[in-house]
Motif scaffolding. Structure first.
Motif, PDB file in Angstrom:
ATOM      1  N   ILE A 121      -7.156  -2.701 -15.723  1.00  5.28           N
ATOM      2  CA  ILE A 121      -5.790  -3.203 -15.484  1.00  5.28           C
ATOM      3  C   ILE A 121      -5.431  -2.364 -14.063  1.00  5.28           C
ATOM      4  CG2 ILE A 121      -3.426  -3.288 -16.059  1.00  5.28           C
ATOM      5  CD1 ILE A 121      -5.946  -2.775 -18.652  1.00  5.28           C
ATOM      6  N   LEU A 122      -5.115  -3.077 -13.040  1.00  7.98           N
ATOM      7  CA  LEU A 122      -5.057  -2.288 -11.776  1.00  7.98           C
ATOM      8  C   LEU A 122      -3.666  -2.591 -11.339  1.00  7.98           C
ATOM      9  CD1 LEU A 122      -8.393  -3.532 -10.217  1.00  7.98           C
ATOM     10  CD2 LEU A 122      -8.272  -1.650 -11.525  1.00  7.98           C
ATOM     11  N   ASP A 123      -2.900  -1.654 -10.517  1.00  7.46           N
ATOM     12  CA  ASP A 123      -1.862  -1.635  -9.787  1.00  7.46           C
ATOM     13  C   ASP A 123      -2.350  -2.273  -8.445  1.00  7.46           C
ATOM     14  OD1 ASP A 123       0.508  -1.581  -8.497  1.00  7.46           O
ATOM     15  OD2 ASP A 123       0.588   0.317  -8.143  1.00  7.46           O
ATOM     16  N   ALA A 124      -1.577  -3.352  -8.060  1.00  9.06           N
ATOM     17  CA  ALA A 124      -2.078  -4.118  -6.850  1.00  9.06           C
ATOM     18  C   ALA A 124      -1.887  -3.033  -5.507  1.00  9.06           C
ATOM     19  CB  ALA A 124      -0.867  -5.160  -6.374  1.00  9.06           C
ATOM     20  N   ALA A 125      -1.213  -2.024  -5.707  1.00  2.00           N
ATOM     21  CA  ALA A 125      -1.061  -1.200  -4.350  1.00  2.00           C
ATOM     22  C   ALA A 125      -1.373   0.161  -4.602  1.00  2.00           C
ATOM     23  CB  ALA A 125       0.157  -1.324  -3.901  1.00  2.00           C
ATOM     24  N   LEU A 126      -2.672   0.749  -4.552  1.00  2.00           N
ATOM     25  CA  LEU A 126      -3.214   1.773  -5.040  1.00  2.00           C
ATOM     26  C   LEU A 126      -3.321   2.823  -3.821  1.00  2.00           C
ATOM     27  CD1 LEU A 126      -5.917   0.796  -7.892  1.00  2.00           C
ATOM     28  CD2 LEU A 126      -3.499   2.103  -8.407  1.00  2.00           C
ATOM     29  N   PRO A 127      -3.342   4.203  -3.928  1.00  3.71           N
ATOM     30  CA  PRO A 127      -3.513   4.739  -3.046  1.00  3.71           C
ATOM     31  C   PRO A 127      -5.274   4.913  -2.688  1.00  3.71           C
ATOM     32  CG  PRO A 127      -2.796   6.146  -4.850  1.00  3.71           C
ATOM     33  CD  PRO A 127      -2.715   4.696  -5.021  1.00  3.71           C
ATOM     34  N   GLU A 128      -5.864   5.568  -1.628  1.00  2.00           N
ATOM     35  CA  GLU A 128      -7.190   5.674  -1.540  1.00  2.00           C
ATOM     36  C   GLU A 128      -8.285   4.504  -1.537  1.00  2.00           C
ATOM     37  OE1 GLU A 128      -8.776   8.865  -4.276  1.00  2.00           O
ATOM     38  OE2 GLU A 128      -6.966  10.237  -3.269  1.00  2.00           O
ATOM     39  N   LEU A 129      -7.594   3.620  -2.253  1.00  2.00           N
ATOM     40  CA  LEU A 129      -8.667   2.291  -2.258  1.00  2.00           C
ATOM     41  C   LEU A 129      -7.729   1.262  -3.178  1.00  2.00           C
ATOM     42  CD1 LEU A 129     -11.377   1.059  -2.157  1.00  2.00           C
ATOM     43  CD2 LEU A 129     -11.947   1.583  -4.410  1.00  2.00           C
ATOM     44  N   ALA A 140       7.630   0.246   6.454  1.00  2.32           N
ATOM     45  CA  ALA A 140       8.903  -0.106   6.151  1.00  2.32           C
ATOM     46  C   ALA A 140       9.581   1.350   5.440  1.00  2.32           C
ATOM     47  CB  ALA A 140       9.159  -1.121   5.233  1.00  2.32           C
ATOM     48  N   GLU A 141       8.742   1.899   4.584  1.00  2.00           N
ATOM     49  CA  GLU A 141       8.877   3.246   3.806  1.00  2.00           C
ATOM     50  C   GLU A 141       9.350   4.476   4.930  1.00  2.00           C
ATOM     51  OE1 GLU A 141       6.300   3.794   0.952  1.00  2.00           O
ATOM     52  OE2 GLU A 141       6.647   2.065  -0.189  1.00  2.00           O
ATOM     53  N   GLY A 142       8.832   4.094   6.207  1.00  2.00           N
ATOM     54  CA  GLY A 142       9.169   5.299   7.152  1.00  2.00           C
ATOM     55  C   GLY A 142       7.883   5.924   7.264  1.00  2.00           C
ATOM     56  N   LYS A 143       6.803   5.660   6.770  1.00  2.00           N
ATOM     57  CA  LYS A 143       5.424   6.324   7.013  1.00  2.00           C
ATOM     58  C   LYS A 143       4.962   6.363   8.551  1.00  2.00           C
ATOM     59  CE  LYS A 143       5.020   7.636   2.642  1.00  2.00           C
ATOM     60  NZ  LYS A 143       6.354   6.931   2.091  1.00  2.00           N
ATOM     61  N   LYS A 144       4.527   7.493   9.090  1.00  2.00           N
ATOM     62  CA  LYS A 144       3.925   7.430  10.475  1.00  2.00           C
ATOM     63  C   LYS A 144       2.365   6.721  10.364  1.00  2.00           C
ATOM     64  CE  LYS A 144       6.337  11.171  12.133  1.00  2.00           C
ATOM     65  NZ  LYS A 144       6.297  12.866  12.815  1.00  2.00           N
ATOM     66  N   THR A 145       1.813   6.342  11.532  1.00  2.00           N
ATOM     67  CA  THR A 145       0.506   5.887  11.772  1.00  2.00           C
ATOM     68  C   THR A 145      -0.547   6.777  11.071  1.00  2.00           C
ATOM     69  OG1 THR A 145       1.016   4.542  13.262  1.00  2.00           O
ATOM     70  CG2 THR A 145      -1.285   4.818  12.707  1.00  2.00           C
ATOM     71  N   SER A 146      -0.339   8.118  11.046  1.00  2.00           N
ATOM     72  CA  SER A 146      -1.410   9.214  10.650  1.00  2.00           C
ATOM     73  C   SER A 146      -1.265   9.121   9.138  1.00  2.00           C
ATOM     74  CB  SER A 146      -1.240  10.458  11.323  1.00  2.00           C
ATOM     75  OG  SER A 146       0.265  10.714  11.186  1.00  2.00           O
ATOM     76  N   GLU A 147      -0.035   9.150   8.688  1.00  2.00           N
ATOM     77  CA  GLU A 147       0.200   9.368   7.203  1.00  2.00           C
ATOM     78  C   GLU A 147      -0.343   7.932   6.530  1.00  2.00           C
ATOM     79  OE1 GLU A 147       4.271  11.570   6.457  1.00  2.00           O
ATOM     80  OE2 GLU A 147       4.702   9.922   7.484  1.00  2.00           O
ATOM     81  N   ILE A 148      -0.101   6.767   6.945  1.00  2.00           N
ATOM     82  CA  ILE A 148      -0.680   5.864   6.339  1.00  2.00           C
ATOM     83  C   ILE A 148      -2.181   5.842   6.377  1.00  2.00           C
ATOM     84  CG2 ILE A 148      -0.681   2.982   6.514  1.00  2.00           C
ATOM     85  CD1 ILE A 148       1.920   3.369   7.970  1.00  2.00           C
ATOM     86  N   ALA A 149      -2.675   6.248   7.571  1.00  2.00           N
ATOM     87  CA  ALA A 149      -4.216   6.306   7.550  1.00  2.00           C
ATOM     88  C   ALA A 149      -4.753   7.263   6.310  1.00  2.00           C
ATOM     89  CB  ALA A 149      -4.755   6.856   9.049  1.00  2.00           C
ATOM     90  N   HIS A 150      -3.780   8.294   6.129  1.00  2.00           N
ATOM     91  CA  HIS A 150      -4.448   9.308   5.239  1.00  2.00           C
ATOM     92  C   HIS A 150      -4.373   8.654   3.852  1.00  2.00           C
ATOM     93  CE1 HIS A 150      -5.232  13.068   3.130  1.00  2.00           C
ATOM     94  NE2 HIS A 150      -3.692  12.761   2.547  1.00  2.00           N
ATOM     95  N   LEU A 151      -3.158   8.091   3.511  1.00  2.00           N
ATOM     96  CA  LEU A 151      -2.910   7.426   2.145  1.00  2.00           C
ATOM     97  C   LEU A 151      -3.917   6.335   1.836  1.00  2.00           C
ATOM     98  CD1 LEU A 151       1.045   7.106   2.372  1.00  2.00           C
ATOM     99  CD2 LEU A 151      -0.407   8.275   0.919  1.00  2.00           C
ATOM    100  N   LEU A 152      -4.249   5.516   2.904  1.00  2.00           N
ATOM    101  CA  LEU A 152      -5.332   4.508   2.722  1.00  2.00           C
ATOM    102  C   LEU A 152      -6.879   4.858   2.919  1.00  2.00           C
ATOM    103  CD1 LEU A 152      -3.091   1.656   4.098  1.00  2.00           C
ATOM    104  CD2 LEU A 152      -3.206   2.346   1.900  1.00  2.00           C
ATOM    105  N   SER A 153      -6.885   6.062   3.173  1.00  2.00           N
ATOM    106  CA  SER A 153      -8.284   6.423   3.680  1.00  2.00           C
ATOM    107  C   SER A 153      -8.986   5.551   4.744  1.00  2.00           C
ATOM    108  CB  SER A 153      -9.152   6.550   2.269  1.00  2.00           C
ATOM    109  OG  SER A 153      -8.695   7.488   1.447  1.00  2.00           O
ATOM    110  N   ARG A 154      -8.210   5.368   5.620  1.00  2.00           N
ATOM    111  CA  ARG A 154      -8.620   4.547   6.705  1.00  2.00           C
ATOM    112  C   ARG A 154      -8.382   5.256   8.300  1.00  2.00           C
ATOM    113  NH1 ARG A 154     -10.362   2.275   2.860  1.00  2.00           N
ATOM    114  NH2 ARG A 154     -10.525  -0.013   2.614  1.00  2.00           N
TER     115      ARG A 154
END
Length: 206
Positions: free
Chosen positions: A53-61, A146-160
């Motif tokens: 059972i998976l959340d659709a929006a997960l951190p890292e992967l 939309a949550e106000g995250k910076k590009t660098s923060e998003i990259a870290h959260l999504l491991s991209r």
């Protein structure tokens, strides 16, 4: 009868515990829990559940990426989401999920989905082709913008990489006809593609 073995992957502890209680009370075995996509991947490799059972929006992967990996291992997947949106369902279907359950649905809906997924049933219809719709990854990026995250923060959260995040954002802007970040977020919010509390719609800036 041998109980259906399940694994739960969600980044919110209270959600995981609630799901575990629901599944246990329904007679399923919960073999483990994980708080991110990568943790979920390791959990499934170590425990080999019947259904994840998976959340659709997960951190890292992302849940969609993890779903694809799990399907390659023959694990049935039920995707959980707060978004009642055709494109999210279509992305889950493309990834091979057996079912898509909303977090606001009654517990019986999740129990039924897990039970039927364990039997090999697929409850999601085939996704229609739509080249103009956002991918799950693009939607994740826009949600974080939309949550106000910076590009660098998003990259870290999504491991991209930052470049990859910028590419997803640019693609989303092109598809939605937005020429600024504010327009991108406003359009996505007005179309219900992302969600932030207390947004009233119209022409407000995020």
């Amino acid at each position: 009868m041998v109980p259906v073995r399940t694994a739960i992957v969600d980044d919110h502890t209270l959600v995981r515990e609630g799901i575990a209680r629901i599944l246990t009370e329904a007679g399923f075995e919960v073999v483990g829990q994980a708080a991110s996509g990568r943790e979920g991947w390791r959990l499934v490799r170590d425990t080999s559940p019947d259904v994840a059972i998976l959340d659709a929006a997960l951190p890292e992967l992302s849940g969609v990426d993890l779903c694809r990996r799990l399907r390659q291992r023959g694990v049935a997947v039920v995707v959980l989401s707060m978004f009642d949106d055709p494109e999210w369902r279509a992305e889950a279907a493309r990834a091979g999920a057996a079912a898509y359950v909303l977090k606001g649905d009654p517990p019986a809906a999740l129990v039924d989905a897990v039970r039927r997924a364990a039997r090999g049933e697929v409850l999601l219809p085939p996704p229609p082709p739509d080249a103009s719709s956002l991918t799950a990854r693009e939607r994740e990026v826009v949600q974080l913008v939309a949550e106000g995250k910076k590009t660098s923060e998003i990259a870290h959260l999504l491991s991209r990489s930052v470049a990859t995040v910028r590419a997803h954002k640019a693609s989303a802007m092109r598809k939605l006809g937005a020429h600024t970040t504010a327009a991108l977020v406003r359009t996505a919010l007005d179309r219900g593609l992302v969600c932030i509390p207390n947004y009233k719609g119209g022409h407000e800036h995020p």
